[in-house]
Design a protein around this motif. Structure first.
Motif, PDB file in Angstrom:
ATOM      1  N   PRO A 191      20.305  22.380  24.411  1.00 10.73           N
ATOM      2  CA  PRO A 191      20.266  23.335  23.288  1.00 10.73           C
ATOM      3  C   PRO A 191      21.528  24.149  23.081  1.00 10.73           C
ATOM      4  CG  PRO A 191      18.159  23.324  24.418  1.00 10.73           C
ATOM      5  CD  PRO A 191      19.070  22.444  25.221  1.00 10.73           C
ATOM      6  N   VAL A 192      22.128  24.668  24.168  1.00  7.40           N
ATOM      7  CA  VAL A 192      23.324  25.491  23.983  1.00  7.40           C
ATOM      8  C   VAL A 192      24.478  24.656  23.444  1.00  7.40           C
ATOM      9  CG1 VAL A 192      24.150  25.222  26.370  1.00  7.40           C
ATOM     10  CG2 VAL A 192      24.824  27.228  25.016  1.00  7.40           C
ATOM     11  N   ASP A 193      24.578  23.396  23.855  1.00  7.55           N
ATOM     12  CA  ASP A 193      25.622  22.513  23.343  1.00  7.55           C
ATOM     13  C   ASP A 193      25.381  22.198  21.869  1.00  7.55           C
ATOM     14  OD1 ASP A 193      26.672  22.512  25.874  1.00  7.55           O
ATOM     15  OD2 ASP A 193      26.017  20.499  26.384  1.00  7.55           O
ATOM     16  N   GLU A 194      24.137  21.901  21.528  1.00  6.57           N
ATOM     17  CA  GLU A 194      23.804  21.569  20.138  1.00  6.57           C
ATOM     18  C   GLU A 194      24.103  22.748  19.211  1.00  6.57           C
ATOM     19  OE1 GLU A 194      20.083  19.812  17.488  1.00  6.57           O
ATOM     20  OE2 GLU A 194      19.688  20.794  19.401  1.00  6.57           O
ATOM     21  N   LEU A 195      23.787  23.956  19.651  1.00  2.17           N
ATOM     22  CA  LEU A 195      24.063  25.149  18.845  1.00  2.17           C
ATOM     23  C   LEU A 195      25.537  25.218  18.468  1.00  2.17           C
ATOM     24  CD1 LEU A 195      23.430  28.049  17.744  1.00  2.17           C
ATOM     25  CD2 LEU A 195      23.888  28.862  20.082  1.00  2.17           C
ATOM     26  N   ASN A 196      26.408  24.967  19.425  1.00  2.00           N
ATOM     27  CA  ASN A 196      27.844  25.033  19.186  1.00  2.00           C
ATOM     28  C   ASN A 196      28.345  23.845  18.369  1.00  2.00           C
ATOM     29  OD1 ASN A 196      29.261  27.381  20.864  1.00  2.00           O
ATOM     30  ND2 ASN A 196      27.502  26.686  22.029  1.00  2.00           N
ATOM     31  N   GLN A 197      27.849  22.668  18.704  1.00  2.00           N
ATOM     32  CA  GLN A 197      28.302  21.465  18.007  1.00  2.00           C
ATOM     33  C   GLN A 197      27.988  21.497  16.515  1.00  2.00           C
ATOM     34  OE1 GLN A 197      26.338  18.358  20.217  1.00  2.00           O
ATOM     35  NE2 GLN A 197      27.325  18.978  22.123  1.00  2.00           N
ATOM     36  N   ARG A 198      26.853  22.088  16.159  1.00  2.00           N
ATOM     37  CA  ARG A 198      26.446  22.083  14.756  1.00  2.00           C
ATOM     38  C   ARG A 198      27.362  22.936  13.876  1.00  2.00           C
ATOM     39  NH1 ARG A 198      21.415  20.466  12.916  1.00  2.00           N
ATOM     40  NH2 ARG A 198      22.275  21.128  10.926  1.00  2.00           N
ATOM     41  N   GLN A 199      28.135  23.822  14.468  1.00  2.00           N
ATOM     42  CA  GLN A 199      29.095  24.589  13.681  1.00  2.00           C
ATOM     43  C   GLN A 199      30.344  23.761  13.399  1.00  2.00           C
ATOM     44  OE1 GLN A 199      27.338  27.157  12.917  1.00  2.00           O
ATOM     45  NE2 GLN A 199      25.948  26.694  14.627  1.00  2.00           N
ATOM     46  N   LEU A 200      30.630  22.796  14.270  1.00  2.00           N
ATOM     47  CA  LEU A 200      31.864  22.012  14.216  1.00  2.00           C
ATOM     48  C   LEU A 200      31.721  20.668  13.518  1.00  2.00           C
ATOM     49  CD1 LEU A 200      33.042  22.496  17.913  1.00  2.00           C
ATOM     50  CD2 LEU A 200      34.217  23.395  15.901  1.00  2.00           C
ATOM     51  N   PHE A 201      30.590  20.004  13.741  1.00  2.00           N
ATOM     52  CA  PHE A 201      30.466  18.601  13.351  1.00  2.00           C
ATOM     53  C   PHE A 201      29.350  18.388  12.334  1.00  2.00           C
ATOM     54  CE2 PHE A 201      32.079  18.729  17.710  1.00  2.00           C
ATOM     55  CZ  PHE A 201      33.254  18.017  17.560  1.00  2.00           C
ATOM     56  N   GLU A 202      29.500  17.316  11.566  1.00  2.00           N
ATOM     57  CA  GLU A 202      28.475  16.913  10.599  1.00  2.00           C
ATOM     58  C   GLU A 202      28.256  15.414  10.694  1.00  2.00           C
ATOM     59  OE1 GLU A 202      29.023  19.876   6.847  1.00  2.00           O
ATOM     60  OE2 GLU A 202      30.736  18.558   7.271  1.00  2.00           O
ATOM     61  N   GLY A 203      27.039  14.999  10.321  1.00  2.00           N
ATOM     62  CA  GLY A 203      26.724  13.586  10.257  1.00  2.00           C
ATOM     63  C   GLY A 203      26.686  13.122   8.814  1.00  2.00           C
ATOM     64  N   LEU A 204      26.274  11.886   8.627  1.00  2.00           N
ATOM     65  CA  LEU A 204      26.104  11.381   7.264  1.00  2.00           C
ATOM     66  C   LEU A 204      25.004  12.159   6.554  1.00  2.00           C
ATOM     67  CD1 LEU A 204      26.327   7.543   7.988  1.00  2.00           C
ATOM     68  CD2 LEU A 204      28.145   9.089   7.239  1.00  2.00           C
ATOM     69  N   LEU A 205      23.972  12.510   7.314  1.00  2.00           N
ATOM     70  CA  LEU A 205      22.869  13.325   6.819  1.00  2.00           C
ATOM     71  C   LEU A 205      22.681  14.497   7.767  1.00  2.00           C
ATOM     72  CD1 LEU A 205      20.279  10.449   6.107  1.00  2.00           C
ATOM     73  CD2 LEU A 205      21.908  11.435   4.492  1.00  2.00           C
ATOM     74  N   VAL A 206      21.953  15.500   7.324  1.00  2.00           N
ATOM     75  CA  VAL A 206      21.662  16.645   8.180  1.00  2.00           C
ATOM     76  C   VAL A 206      20.179  16.971   8.088  1.00  2.00           C
ATOM     77  CG1 VAL A 206      22.142  18.382   6.406  1.00  2.00           C
ATOM     78  CG2 VAL A 206      22.402  18.983   8.826  1.00  2.00           C
ATOM     79  N   LEU A 207      19.620  17.419   9.195  1.00  2.00           N
ATOM     80  CA  LEU A 207      18.222  17.855   9.233  1.00  2.00           C
ATOM     81  C   LEU A 207      18.202  19.363   9.044  1.00  2.00           C
ATOM     82  CD1 LEU A 207      15.558  16.235   9.870  1.00  2.00           C
ATOM     83  CD2 LEU A 207      15.677  17.264  12.140  1.00  2.00           C
ATOM     84  N   ASP A 208      17.532  19.835   8.000  1.00  2.00           N
ATOM     85  CA  ASP A 208      17.540  21.282   7.755  1.00  2.00           C
ATOM     86  C   ASP A 208      16.470  21.994   8.565  1.00  2.00           C
ATOM     87  OD1 ASP A 208      15.076  21.057   6.441  1.00  2.00           O
ATOM     88  OD2 ASP A 208      15.895  21.416   4.442  1.00  2.00           O
TER      89      ASP A 208
END
Length: 498
Positions: A26-43
């Motif tokens: 979770p802590v990694d995902e929190l940070n990664q989501r500010q930096l990276f994007e995929g083809l789609l995103v889950l809101d």
């Protein structure tokens, strides 16, 4: 409302991976989501939205997906985003020698190609129900930049296309990101996103009340949570959680290969007392691997494990586990004497663990708590498999709103850290993975949950309520969220008031 300012969110842990190839902590995902994007995103409501892909088409056999990419997107270092970056990222993640934790997300991918600079074509080995949610949302890296350095170097200087770009990382203290002026959807109004490390639950609660932080991405102690639910200074996002609070069992250790031991440990715990008295009813008792939040697939009509010490003892007696002179049971030289591993600084689980240990002693099972820093804990569980029991939260189906748990619970699942292997369970999970029709998938996952509860691969306890407090100084966020922690991925849309 003024533009600018720094949004500050606290977490109990120090991040380990600021790259999208290790997305599951979770802590990694929190940070990664500010930096990276995929083809789609889950809101925040489990809806899929286009991000780096503007649209996609699916073949009649549900095996070929063609994505049309968004033009004019740039990476933080100025590189142009294109199909080569998608192909490189996916192929890098798919190579076992790269040891990507996201490898399992690509299990169903046969090949990924770039017919032109703005088109990506993905061919699957077979139809895949969770493909769009699990795979098409994977963060993309700039291929030239990433290939020019080691994974360790990239982790220290990550580059993506997200709304914020990397500023600095002070391990044990904070990670900071600044608004990306060249963001394709427009520069965020907030100047900086900062994640600070505050291990103690009570200290995070004080920091919220004093305004030192705007939010906590990690749960607070139950008493603090109940108090803050009544505090008018916060917007509250609350929904049933998806991550299962459980005691993992290492089935590479011989005693745990005996189903009677696993079931006895389940019957030996007073899980309802943990939920009611320690968690103060801020959780739902687990009946299977899936959270009731996945209402379309959740099936509670399975074997139940209300505490029953007599039944637990009888199971061990029948299986030949005999109490020794010290009261601890043994069989063929193996004693039911274990170490229960926990994360250093965790204040929520230790009282639950102590309650379980006290009850287990009554049935001839001894356990003692050992604490480890999060990095050591992760290595012992997911790397070296050097543990008996481990108490933490994890998702076994449901992470992206999809029930698939093949990677975590199939015999050949790439994230199966339990070493549990049941051929019938694996076949059910395979069928569920390759089925697209939701009605058929419901029946498959119902059968799986019944088998799971009968076999007890690990000790499943409860699903914590997912509760996120956001200071009302933060404005412009959605008013509700079926996935509350997902609200922290919407900060680029927010503004801060004084």
């Amino acid at each position: 409302m003024a533009k600018g300012g720094t949004f500050i969110v606290a977490h109990a842990d120090n991040p380990q991976n600021l790259n999208p190839f290790h997305p599951d902590i979770p802590v990694d995902e929190l940070n990664q989501r500010q930096l990276f994007e995929g083809l789609l995103v889950l809101d925040q409501d489990f809806n899929l939205e286009p991000t780096l892909a503007e649209s996609y088409e699916v073949s009649d056999d549900n095996k070929v997906y063609t994505f049309k990419l968004r033009p004019g997107v740039k990476f933080h270092n100025g590189d142009e985003f294109g199909a080569e970056d998608v192909v490189y990222t996916w192929q890098w993640a798919m190579k076992p020698e790269n040891a990507s934790a996201s490898l399992s997300r690509f299990d169903q991918v046969e090949k990924v190609e770039a017919p032109d600079a703005e088109t990506v074509r993905v061919t699957l080995k077979s139809p895949s129900g969770p493909f769009l949610r699990r795979t098409a949302t994977h963060g993309i890296v700039p291929h030239k930049y990433h290939a020019s350095m080691s994974p360790e170097e990239f982790n220290q200087a990550p580059v993506g296309t997200g709304p914020f770009k990397f500023k600095e990382w002070v391990p044990g203290d904070h990670v900071s990101y600044v608004a990306f002026d060249g963001y394709w959807a427009g520069r965020p109004a907030i100047d900086e996103f900062r994640q600070v490390v505050i291990p103690e639950d009570s200290v995070r609660a004080v920091a919220l009340r004093t305004g030192e932080i705007h939010s906590s991405a990690w749960p607070l102690a139950p008493d603090d949570t109940l108090d803050l639910l009544e505090d008018p200074n916060f917007t509250v996002y609350r929904a049933p959680g998806l991550e299962l609070s459980h005691i993992q069992i290492n089935q590479k250790r011989k005693p745990f290969q005996d189903p009677a031991v696993r079931k006895a440990l389940m019957y030996g715990m007073d899980r309802e007392a943990m939920r009611r008295d320690i968690m103060r009813e801020l959780a739902t008792l687990a009946q299977t691997n899936l959270s009731p939040a996945l209402s379309d697939f959740y099936d509670p009509n399975v074997t139940q494990y209300a505490q029953d010490l007599d039944k637990a003892a009888a199971l061990l007696d029948e299986a030949g586990w005999v109490p020794g002179s010290d009261g601890i049971r043994a069989k063929d030289g193996d004693r039911l004497d274990f170490v229960l591993l926990m994360i250093q600084g965790d204040e929520i689980r230790p009282p639950q663990a102590e309650l379980a240990i006290e009850s287990w002693k009554k049935i001839g099972v001894q356990a003692r708590i050992e604490r480890a820093e999060v990095g050591t804990f992760v290595d012992k569980i997911f790397g070296a498999a050097d543990f008996d029991l481990a108490f933490y939260n994890w998702t076994y189906g449901g992470k992206d709103g999809d029930p698939d748990a093949f990677p975590q619970l199939a015999c050949d699942g790439s994230d199966n850290h339990t070493a549990w292997c049941d051929q019938k369970a694996t076949e059910l999970l395979k069928r569920g993975l390759e089925t697209v029709d939701d009605t058929e998938r419901r029946a498959i996952y119902s059968d799986f949950q019944k088998l799971f509860a009968e076999e007890v691969p690990f000790l499943y306890i409860m699903f914590w309520d997912d509760i996120i407090f956001i200071s009302k100084k933060v404005q412009g966020l959605p008013g509700s969220a079926r996935r509350p922690r997902g609200i922290l991925n919407e900060i680029q849309h927010a503004t801060l008031t004084a």
